[in-house]
Structure formats: structure tokens, C-alpha cells
Design an enzyme around this catalytic site. Structure first.
Site, PDB file in Angstrom:
ATOM      1  N   LEU A 129      37.622  52.112  30.412  1.00 18.73           N
ATOM      2  CA  LEU A 129      37.339  50.751  30.245  1.00 18.73           C
ATOM      3  C   LEU A 129      36.372  50.187  31.295  1.00 18.73           C
ATOM      4  CD1 LEU A 129      37.962  48.120  28.249  1.00 18.73           C
ATOM      5  CD2 LEU A 129      39.831  47.842  29.815  1.00 18.73           C
ATOM      6  N   ALA A 130      36.682  50.378  32.632  1.00 23.80           N
ATOM      7  CA  ALA A 130      35.906  49.898  33.714  1.00 23.80           C
ATOM      8  C   ALA A 130      35.966  51.040  34.800  1.00 23.80           C
ATOM      9  CB  ALA A 130      36.044  48.830  34.225  1.00 23.80           C
ATOM     10  N   ALA A 132      35.234  51.838  39.106  1.00 27.26           N
ATOM     11  CA  ALA A 132      34.536  51.257  40.661  1.00 27.26           C
ATOM     12  C   ALA A 132      34.835  52.406  41.636  1.00 27.26           C
ATOM     13  CB  ALA A 132      35.524  50.215  40.931  1.00 27.26           C
ATOM     14  N   ALA A 135      38.643  53.506  42.000  1.00 31.14           N
ATOM     15  CA  ALA A 135      39.583  53.955  40.969  1.00 31.14           C
ATOM     16  C   ALA A 135      38.758  53.493  39.532  1.00 31.14           C
ATOM     17  CB  ALA A 135      41.039  53.208  41.119  1.00 31.14           C
ATOM     18  N   GLN A 136      39.195  54.154  38.658  1.00 32.75           N
ATOM     19  CA  GLN A 136      38.879  53.436  37.072  1.00 32.75           C
ATOM     20  C   GLN A 136      40.161  53.089  36.343  1.00 32.75           C
ATOM     21  OE1 GLN A 136      36.396  56.596  36.162  1.00 32.75           O
ATOM     22  NE2 GLN A 136      37.602  57.641  34.570  1.00 32.75           N
ATOM     23  N   VAL A 137      39.591  52.508  35.013  1.00 34.24           N
ATOM     24  CA  VAL A 137      40.984  52.088  34.344  1.00 34.24           C
ATOM     25  C   VAL A 137      40.974  52.629  32.935  1.00 34.24           C
ATOM     26  CG1 VAL A 137      41.714  49.808  35.476  1.00 34.24           C
ATOM     27  CG2 VAL A 137      39.762  49.821  33.766  1.00 34.24           C
ATOM     28  N   LYS A 161      45.427  52.299  35.562  1.00 33.01           N
ATOM     29  CA  LYS A 161      44.603  52.328  36.745  1.00 33.01           C
ATOM     30  C   LYS A 161      44.925  53.478  37.656  1.00 33.01           C
ATOM     31  CE  LYS A 161      42.254  49.527  40.073  1.00 33.01           C
ATOM     32  NZ  LYS A 161      42.136  48.297  40.745  1.00 33.01           N
ATOM     33  N   ASP A 296      39.429  38.325  45.588  1.00 23.95           N
ATOM     34  CA  ASP A 296      38.423  39.005  44.718  1.00 23.95           C
ATOM     35  C   ASP A 296      38.190  38.154  43.293  1.00 23.95           C
ATOM     36  OD1 ASP A 296      36.349  40.800  44.386  1.00 23.95           O
ATOM     37  OD2 ASP A 296      37.617  42.177  43.804  1.00 23.95           O
TER      38      ASP A 296
END
Length: 527
Positions: A129-130, A132, A135-137, A161, A296
Site C-alpha cells: 500500500l505504501a 518507505a 518498512a512497507q505496509v 507494517k 511526523d
């Protein structure tokens, strides 16, 4: 050093040289060698001379990848180390990288949970889904009949995540190099010792390794959720603790309108004025009530609940970065703002010195004048248009010229405040920040410094005084008795020494010493 390490080092140096980062190095025998390498070993020239140094540094870090991007983001909060233009550029670094293979993500999650995903989840989506740097989700649903699962969670949509594979090895390699470079800086730059580069890298390493344990993000989210439980202003998605581990966390999936989608917010009938004001209220509530804030809060992490648009509620995600403030920090913040808006620059200067963040020998008159010259032009704008974030930024920039070590948690707060202010005015251009924030500042100062605060402090200390006051008369009598004995001895000693007229200086010395000891003993007995 292994071949792969040499190759890695070569690529890093090459990237910095391509962007002309070596131009910032002072003339030194070490740096002359680096410039020689550019011409002989690398055959490179600066390909970005038309860009500012800050922009070139940002582009170089971005090209080097996740670990260096995060270093730049951390350095942007250290305005005691960099000029404002460079710090501002570093703050623009985006933590976005290509996703890794969904099958690898599945394997990582199953390893952490100790069972196949199908044990608890349906509809696991291997497309991220996203994504970085750390990590990613991915999305999924809880099964209807999953073992040891609360009934209320059956069929609920979730987000998983997961840490990137081999991220630990990547970080170790880059950190090793960063420490080497940091150890060289004091040798080649006169200001290097003040910058404390090794400490900067150590701080970065601590923050980075904290992010490698996703349980910290889980704990942050749980605390923020508890702080705003049943609040109409902010909602934090639920974390499912039984599925949270060091490398994987599972949380409630939310649907909302991205806060940056102004058109959709209007189409949904959102009360934009109230939404903008609540953004500021949420921030100052976190700071002054909770001493714990989501640090953030850029637009990608903020959504707006579609329900009850006339009473809009924010939804916050990704609690990996948070700020914590102590009472000293909060007093600095509140008093700085109040003194600034009162245009009391003398108070601003005195406060910086009294806090211990600026050297005690700082000339207050010069310091006051420096604040006045930088801050006074701000009042050319109406009070309602003044930015709190830029006020803090101006204070930091002046203090930096007077060797103030700007506290990282305050710079983190300043960056978050700029996000919130920018967002608020994007939602509702007429937002009056001072009018919205003033009640929070005034309430906190009243609670800390008013009559109620004094009464509360006295009540807290009463048990101590009640315990010790009982013994005070006896202690005083004992001390006075001891003092009389000491005084009699001193008189006798004085008479004896006075007879020895051939050593007057020695006599004076002994008398002074004994008198001092007597006074010290009296104070000691009384305490």
C-alpha cells in the site's frame, strides 16, 4: 576491508564528488588529497554547479538511499550545526523508496507471527500500500474464525507494517563509514570539535536503531490513542498488540479524506475553519497537556474523518517519530512566545542565558539587540498572520550565533509546528494562529506560575516539612550549644596566638580558618 565494502565506499565518494560536496571542505592536506582523487581516480567534475550547496547536498543524500536520507532528516533538526538554508533543504528530504517483493514481505510476516498468514488473515495483498526506507505496509482482513481472536475483530480490515529485509546489514555498513568520516572532521575543520560529529552520528544511530524495533511505534500509537480517547479532535487507529513484534506490527485500517485534498473536503461539506483551528488545538494539547507529540504530521500521515463533517475529526497514522518535552522545554516555549508577542526582547535574551543553553558570559545587551533586529520586522504583518514556527526558527537562528546548542526536541517541535501552521492556512487562509494558541499558552503558564501552582507546590512539600519541623527546635538548641563551645575555644585560641606576636600573618590565617570552620559546622548541624 572487503571488496564489497570498498565498492560501497567508492560509490558514496563518487556521489558526493558528482554533486560537488567536497567544495565545502576547508583547505587541508586531507582535503587536498580528496580533490586530487576527483581528477585522477574518479575523473569527475561537479555536474551541478548551478545549484545551491544545500540543494546539492539534499540530492546527493537522496541518491545514496534510505540510511543517508534519514541522516539528512535528522541533521535538519540540528540547527546549531548548519546554516538555515542548508537545514531547510535537508528538511525537504522525502522518505520514499521502491517497495520490495510482496512474497518476501509475506515470508517476513509469517516468520514473526510463527504461523502461515492464513491462520489469522484473509485477503492479504502482496502489493504494498505504501513503502518507505525502513518498512512497507500491506492490507488484509482478520478471518471470521481465527484462533484466539476477539469476536469484535472478526472480519475487520487491517494494515500490516513489515521491516525491509537485510536493513540491519545495510545500516551497519553505512554507520561504520559515517563514524570514520565523523572522526576525521575535527582534524580538518577548526570548528569540528564544537560540532561534535561523532556524537551526532551516535545520536543518529540511536534513533535509527529505535526505528528498527516496530514495537516502539506500537507503544507511541497506544499512548497517543489513550491521550485522545473519545476526543472529537483526533483519532489514532487501534494497534493489535498480540500481533505486534519487533519486525511486524498490525493495526486497524482507516478510511478518510487525505488532508491535502481540499477539493474533496469541500465536497464533503467540511467545516474548514473549525478543522484548521483544531489542527492547532491538537498540537498545543499534545505539547502542553501531554508533553508528548506526534512529530511526523506531514499531509501524508493525516486524514479527516468522513463522518460528521460539521464537527471534523483528524485521523493520525505512522507514530514512529514522536517528541517528548519536559517542564523546562515547555516553559522555554511558552515564555518565548509570550515575550516575543509582547516584544520584550530583553526577556527573551535573559531566558536563553538563564536556561543554560547559551554561555553565561553572553552580553545581554548585544543578545537583546540581535533578537530585536531579527524579530521586529515580523510585526510588519498583522498579529493574526504571524507564524509560530517562523518565530521559533528566528529565535534559534539568533541563538545559534551566540553558541546556543539548540535542543533537538525543540527543533523537532518547530518543524512539526510549521507543518501544522502551513496545513491550517491551506485549509482556512484566515486562520488566526495567535488567537487559537494563546489560551493554551496562558493556561499552562497560569498552572505553572500562578497562585494555584504555588499552593500545589506547598501541598506537595508539606509532608516533608511536617516530618522535619518536629525536630527543628532540638536541632537548633544542639547547634547553638555546639556553637558556644566552639566560640569559647576560639576565644582561648585567639588569646594564645595573640601572645605570639612574631607570627601575625599566621595568626590571622588560623583565626580566619577556624572561623570559617565554625560557620561551616553550624550550617552543617542546622541542615
Amino acid at each position: 576491508m572487503q571488496i564489497k565494502d570498498i565498492s560501497h565506499l567508492y560509490n558514496i565518494i563518487k556521489t558526493f564528488l558528482l554533486y560537488g560536496i567536497d567544495e565545502a571542505l576547508p583547505q587541508h592536506r586531507y582535503t587536498r588529497a580528496i580533490r586530487c582523487w576527483r581528477k585522477t581516480l574518479f575523473w569527475l567534475r561537479n555536474q551541478h554547479k548551478d545549484k545551491t550547496f544545500g540543494l546539492r547536498l539534499r540530492l546527493a543524500l537522496q541518491e545514496l538511499g534510505p540510511v543517508w536520507i534519514k541522516l539528512g532528516q535528522m541533521l535538519s533538526t540540528r540547527r546549531d550545526l548548519f546554516p538555515p538554508d542548508i537545514a531547510d533543504e535537508l528538511a525537504l528530504l522525502q522518505d520514499q523508496v521502491d517497495p520490495f517483493d510482496g512474497k518476501i514481505a509475506r515470508a517476513q510476516i509469517e516468520k514473526a507471527l510463527g504461523a502461515p498468514l492464513e491462520t489469522w488473515f484473509d485477503e492479504f495483498n502482496e502489493t504494498a500500500l505504501a513503502s518507505a526506507s525502513i518498512a512497507q505496509v500491506h492490507t488484509a482482513k482478520f478471518k471470521q474464525n481465527a484462533p484466539h481472536l476477539e469476536n469484535r475483530l472478526a472480519g475487520k480490515e487491517v494494515v500490516l507494517k513489515v521491516l525491509r529485509p537485510n536493513i540491519q546489514q545495510m545500516i551497519n555498513a553505512d554507520l561504520s563509514l559515517m563514524y570514520k568520516v565523523a572522526s576525521w572532521i575535527p582534524r580538518i575543520k577548526a570548528e569540528g570539535r564544537r560540532l561534535r560529529p561523532v556524537e551526532v552520528v551516535r545520536e543518529y544511530e540511536k534513533n535509527l536503531r529505535d526505528e528498527l524495533d516496530l514495537r516502539r511505534e506500537m507503544a507511541n500509537a497506544i499512548q497517543l490513542r489513550a491521550n485522545f480517547e473519545n476526543s472529537p479532535m483526533l483519532y489514532i487507529p487501534e494497534m493489535y498488540k498480540q500481533f505486534c513484534h519487533q519486525t511486524v506490527i498490525v493495526m486497524e485500517r482507516i478510511y478518510g479524506i487525505p488532508v491535502s485534498n481540499i477539493e474533496e473536503l469541500h465536497a464533503n461539506g467540511t467545516n474548514m475553519k473549525l478543522l484548521a483551528e483544531r489542527g492547532v488545538q491538537v498540537f498545543f494539547t499534545q505539547v502542553f497537556r501531554d508533553s508528548f507529540f506526534h512529530a511526523d504530521m506531514h499531509p501524508g500521515n493525516i486524514f479527516v474523518n468522513r463522518a460528521h463533517p460539521d464537527d471534523p475529526q483528524y485521523i493520525g497514522i505512522d507514530c514512529g517519530i514522536v517528541g517528548r518535552l519536559n517542564d523546562h522545554d515547555k516553559r522555554y516555549l511558552a515564555e518565548s512566545f509570550v515575550a516575543f508577542f509582547n516584544r520584550d526582547y530583553r526577556r527573551v535574551a535573559e531566558m536563553h542565558v538563564a536556561s543554560g543553553w547559551t554561555p553565561k558570559d553572553t552580553n545581554i545587551d548585544d543578545f537583546e539587540q540581535a533578537f530585536r533586529e531579527v524579530c521586529e520586522p515580523i510585526f510588519a504583518k498583522p498579529l493574526s498572520e504571524i507564524s509560530f514556527g517562523h518565530v521559533l526558527l528566528n529565535l534559534f537562528n539568533v541563538a545559534r550565533e551566540y553558541n546556543m546548542e539548540v535542543q533537538p526536541q525543540l527543533v523537532l517541535l518547530q518543524k512539526t509546528l510549521l507543518y501544522i501552521e502551513g496545513l491550517g492556512r491551506q485549509l482556512y487562509p484566515q486562520l488566526d494562529l495567535w488567537d487559537t494558541a494563546k489560551p493554551f499558552l496562558q493556561k499552562w503558564l497560569d498552572e505553572q506560575m500562578g497562585i494555584k501552582a504555588f499552593t500545589k507546590s506547598v501541598k506537595q512539600k508539606l509532608p516533608y516539612w511536617r516530618e522535619h519541623l518536629v525536630d527543628l527546635p532540638e536541632n537548633v538548641m544542639d547547634a547553638l550549644a555546639q556553637q558556644k563551645i566552639i566560640a569559647d575555644e576560639l576565644i582561648h585560641l585567639n588569646r594564645t596566638l595573640a601572645k605570639k606576636r612574631n607570627i601575625p600573618h599566621f595568626t590571622s590565617f588560623i583565626l580566619g580558618l577556624c572561623t570559617g570552620l565554625a560557620i561551616w559546622l553550624l550550617i552543617y548541624l542546622l541542615s
